[in-house]
Enzyme design. Structure first.
Site, PDB file in Angstrom:
ATOM      1  N   GLN A 150       8.141  -8.901   7.964  1.00 52.39           N
ATOM      2  CA  GLN A 150       9.354  -8.439   7.176  1.00 52.39           C
ATOM      3  C   GLN A 150      10.010  -7.118   7.886  1.00 52.39           C
ATOM      4  O   GLN A 150      10.867  -6.627   7.375  1.00 52.39           O
ATOM      5  CB  GLN A 150       9.270  -8.207   5.768  1.00 52.39           C
ATOM      6  CG  GLN A 150       8.227  -7.073   5.396  1.00 52.39           C
ATOM      7  CD  GLN A 150       7.794  -7.247   3.915  1.00 52.39           C
ATOM      8  OE1 GLN A 150       7.137  -7.831   3.461  1.00 52.39           O
ATOM      9  NE2 GLN A 150       8.568  -6.074   3.160  1.00 52.39           N
ATOM     10  N   ARG A 194       8.185   5.344   1.966  1.00 50.62           N
ATOM     11  CA  ARG A 194       9.012   5.885   3.053  1.00 50.62           C
ATOM     12  C   ARG A 194       9.219   7.566   2.881  1.00 50.62           C
ATOM     13  O   ARG A 194       9.325   7.994   3.750  1.00 50.62           O
ATOM     14  CB  ARG A 194      10.296   5.236   3.233  1.00 50.62           C
ATOM     15  CG  ARG A 194      10.013   3.759   3.810  1.00 50.62           C
ATOM     16  CD  ARG A 194      11.539   3.113   3.899  1.00 50.62           C
ATOM     17  NE  ARG A 194      10.963   1.484   4.088  1.00 50.62           N
ATOM     18  CZ  ARG A 194      11.234   1.159   5.395  1.00 50.62           C
ATOM     19  NH1 ARG A 194      11.527   2.069   6.305  1.00 50.62           N
ATOM     20  NH2 ARG A 194      10.913   0.062   5.612  1.00 50.62           N
ATOM     21  N   GLY A 213       5.410   4.703  -8.811  1.00 46.18           N
ATOM     22  CA  GLY A 213       6.172   3.496  -8.985  1.00 46.18           C
ATOM     23  C   GLY A 213       5.527   2.369  -9.077  1.00 46.18           C
ATOM     24  O   GLY A 213       5.502   1.330  -9.886  1.00 46.18           O
ATOM     25  N   HIS A 214       4.507   2.233  -8.131  1.00 45.39           N
ATOM     26  CA  HIS A 214       3.658   1.149  -8.045  1.00 45.39           C
ATOM     27  C   HIS A 214       2.655   0.872  -9.347  1.00 45.39           C
ATOM     28  O   HIS A 214       2.426  -0.014  -9.907  1.00 45.39           O
ATOM     29  CB  HIS A 214       2.484   1.156  -6.850  1.00 45.39           C
ATOM     30  CG  HIS A 214       3.413   0.861  -5.522  1.00 45.39           C
ATOM     31  ND1 HIS A 214       3.608   1.969  -4.474  1.00 45.39           N
ATOM     32  CD2 HIS A 214       3.824  -0.281  -4.861  1.00 45.39           C
ATOM     33  CE1 HIS A 214       4.164   1.577  -3.398  1.00 45.39           C
ATOM     34  NE2 HIS A 214       4.547   0.291  -3.592  1.00 45.39           N
ATOM     35  N   SER A 229       9.474   6.076  -3.128  1.00 45.64           N
ATOM     36  CA  SER A 229       9.403   5.154  -2.358  1.00 45.64           C
ATOM     37  C   SER A 229       8.104   5.630  -1.174  1.00 45.64           C
ATOM     38  O   SER A 229       7.915   6.748  -1.120  1.00 45.64           O
ATOM     39  CB  SER A 229      10.612   4.925  -1.360  1.00 45.64           C
ATOM     40  OG  SER A 229      10.361   4.420  -0.165  1.00 45.64           O
ATOM     41  N   GLY A 283       0.805  -1.114  -0.020  1.00 42.90           N
ATOM     42  CA  GLY A 283       0.270  -0.160  -0.048  1.00 42.90           C
ATOM     43  C   GLY A 283       0.848   1.297  -0.081  1.00 42.90           C
ATOM     44  O   GLY A 283       1.981   1.324  -0.407  1.00 42.90           O
ATOM     45  N   ALA A 284       0.377   2.340   0.418  1.00 40.88           N
ATOM     46  CA  ALA A 284       0.891   3.485   0.193  1.00 40.88           C
ATOM     47  C   ALA A 284       1.173   3.876  -1.139  1.00 40.88           C
ATOM     48  O   ALA A 284       2.535   4.161  -1.336  1.00 40.88           O
ATOM     49  CB  ALA A 284       1.931   4.001   1.442  1.00 40.88           C
ATOM     50  N   LEU A 285       0.664   3.826  -1.830  1.00 39.79           N
ATOM     51  CA  LEU A 285       0.899   3.455  -3.346  1.00 39.79           C
ATOM     52  C   LEU A 285       1.183   4.872  -4.047  1.00 39.79           C
ATOM     53  O   LEU A 285       0.872   5.865  -3.638  1.00 39.79           O
ATOM     54  CB  LEU A 285      -0.312   3.105  -4.256  1.00 39.79           C
ATOM     55  CG  LEU A 285      -0.822   1.864  -3.777  1.00 39.79           C
ATOM     56  CD1 LEU A 285      -1.914   1.089  -4.843  1.00 39.79           C
ATOM     57  CD2 LEU A 285       0.241   0.645  -3.491  1.00 39.79           C
ATOM     58  N   GLY A 318       9.440  -4.248  -8.370  1.00 40.76           N
ATOM     59  CA  GLY A 318      10.054  -2.914  -9.157  1.00 40.76           C
ATOM     60  C   GLY A 318      11.703  -3.232  -8.856  1.00 40.76           C
ATOM     61  O   GLY A 318      12.152  -3.718  -7.842  1.00 40.76           O
TER      62      GLY A 318
HETATM   63  O1  PAF Z   1       8.008  -4.790  -2.016  1.00 38.31           O
HETATM   64  C1  PAF Z   1       7.373  -4.829  -1.228  1.00 38.31           C
HETATM   65  O2  PAF Z   1       6.220  -3.991  -0.961  1.00 38.31           O
HETATM   66  C2  PAF Z   1       6.933  -6.155  -0.324  1.00 38.31           C
HETATM   67  O3  PAF Z   1       8.248  -6.308   0.225  1.00 38.31           O
HETATM   68  C3  PAF Z   1       6.193  -7.330  -0.905  1.00 38.31           C
HETATM   69  C4  PAF Z   1       7.076  -7.664  -2.015  1.00 38.31           C
HETATM   70  C5  PAF Z   1       5.104  -6.362  -1.107  1.00 38.31           C
HETATM   71  C6  PAF Z   1       6.105  -8.147   0.533  1.00 38.31           C
HETATM   72  O4  PAF Z   1       5.499  -7.613   1.372  1.00 38.31           O
END
Ligand code: PAF
Length: 282
Positions: A61, A187, A36-37, A185, A31-33, A147
């Site tokens: 993660q 972030r 890039g997405h 990003s 999310g937080a698109l 990406g």
């Molecule tokens: O790149 C990301 O946004 C994440 O690492 C992914 C691939 C969606 C896995 O949670």
């Protein structure tokens, strides 16, 4: 565009798609698109009959719960963006859907998890491997889109697909950059206006290093000057700047023109950790 929350809701849709022999593109996200997405979604909609995007902030993660809590969550805005980008389905599972019980399985990605992101974010790639494997099992796409900005993640996922014989292909999409070169990003949203300006240092140092290497300067000098540039820049702290093989992530001490090489960088700008990379020889 249909929003799906469980595997049970997804299965009949998947069956209908594959009964008609149609292709299915998959774009996994947290999310937080940003644009890039949307580039990944555009690649998928152009090449595939149907496109499904997942939005799931994967707790396994993150290295710290603080980083996880601070991860931007903008579901309503994300859904609006995906609708206009032409996605057909959005999979938004809950944590309980993807992790109904504690997970004991541990991946070993060898060298890929011992260097750079693997070294500085212990356990990160195990969490990525877990969630991506679960998503691939549930979604069962023809092709998944990632990406190039997360170059090491791409290498990990390719290894996952190969070692676990997932019958799907992986498509890598070039990094989308802001006008000044900063890699897009989620972030970046956490940078203050002053930090946002300082953050361009990552890309400008990558570009400078590429120019100097291709002009014949030794890697050791380029590396030393990059460290110096970061140590004298306000608010920026370099974590790594490494020359490596873009698939195996073997780290090199010298630059050569006869092998594929990329430079990967990670640095803190204020409290925000950013990564980027640049191919030097493709
Ligand atoms: O790149 C990301 O946004 C994440 O690492 C992914 C691939 C969606 C896995 O949670």
């Amino acid at each position: 565009m249909k929003v799906i929350r469980t595997e049970a809701e997804w299965k009949p849709i998947w069956t209908a798609i594959f009964k008609e022999d149609k292709s299915l593109g998959f774009v996994p996200t947290m999310g937080a698109l940003h644009q890039g997405h949307l580039d990944l979604v555009a690649k998928s909609t152009a090449a595939m009959d149907f496109t499904v995007v997942s939005i799931f902030v994967n707790p396994t993660q993150f290295n710290s719960s603080e980083d996880f809590q601070k991860y931007p969550q903008t579901l309503e805005a994300d859904l609006a963006l995906l609708e206009s980008a032409g996605a057909d389905f959005v999979f938004v599972p809950s944590v309980a859907t993807l992790y109904p019980q504690p997970t004991y399985l541990r991946f070993d990605f060898g060298n890929l998890e011992q260097v750079l992101e693997g070294e500085f974010r212990p356990g990160h790639f195990n969490g990525v491997g877990l969630v991506v494997a679960k998503l691939f099992h549930i979604i069962q796409p023809t092709c998944a889109f990632f990406g190039q900005k997360d170059l090491q993640q791409v290498a990990v996922i390719k290894r996952l697909v190969q070692d676990l014989s997932f019958g799907l292909s992986i498509e890598v999409v070039p990094t989308r950059r802001e006008k000044d070169g900063l890699a897009m990003s989620s972030r970046n949203q956490r940078l203050s206006p002053a930090e946002r300006q300082q953050a361009v240092l990552l890309y400008s140092q990558l570009l400078l290093a590429k120019e100097r290497l291709l002009a014949g300067e030794p890697w050791s000098m380029v590396l030393a000057d990059t460290k110096l540039a970061f140590s004298t820049a306000a608010n920026c702290q370099l974590e790594y700047f490494a020359l490596l093989h873009p698939e195996t992530f073997k780290i090199f001490d010298t630059f050569r023109t006869d092998r594929p090489q990329s430079i990967c960088i990670a640095a803190f700008v204020g409290q925000v950790r950013l990564i980027d990379n640049l191919p030097i020889i493709a």
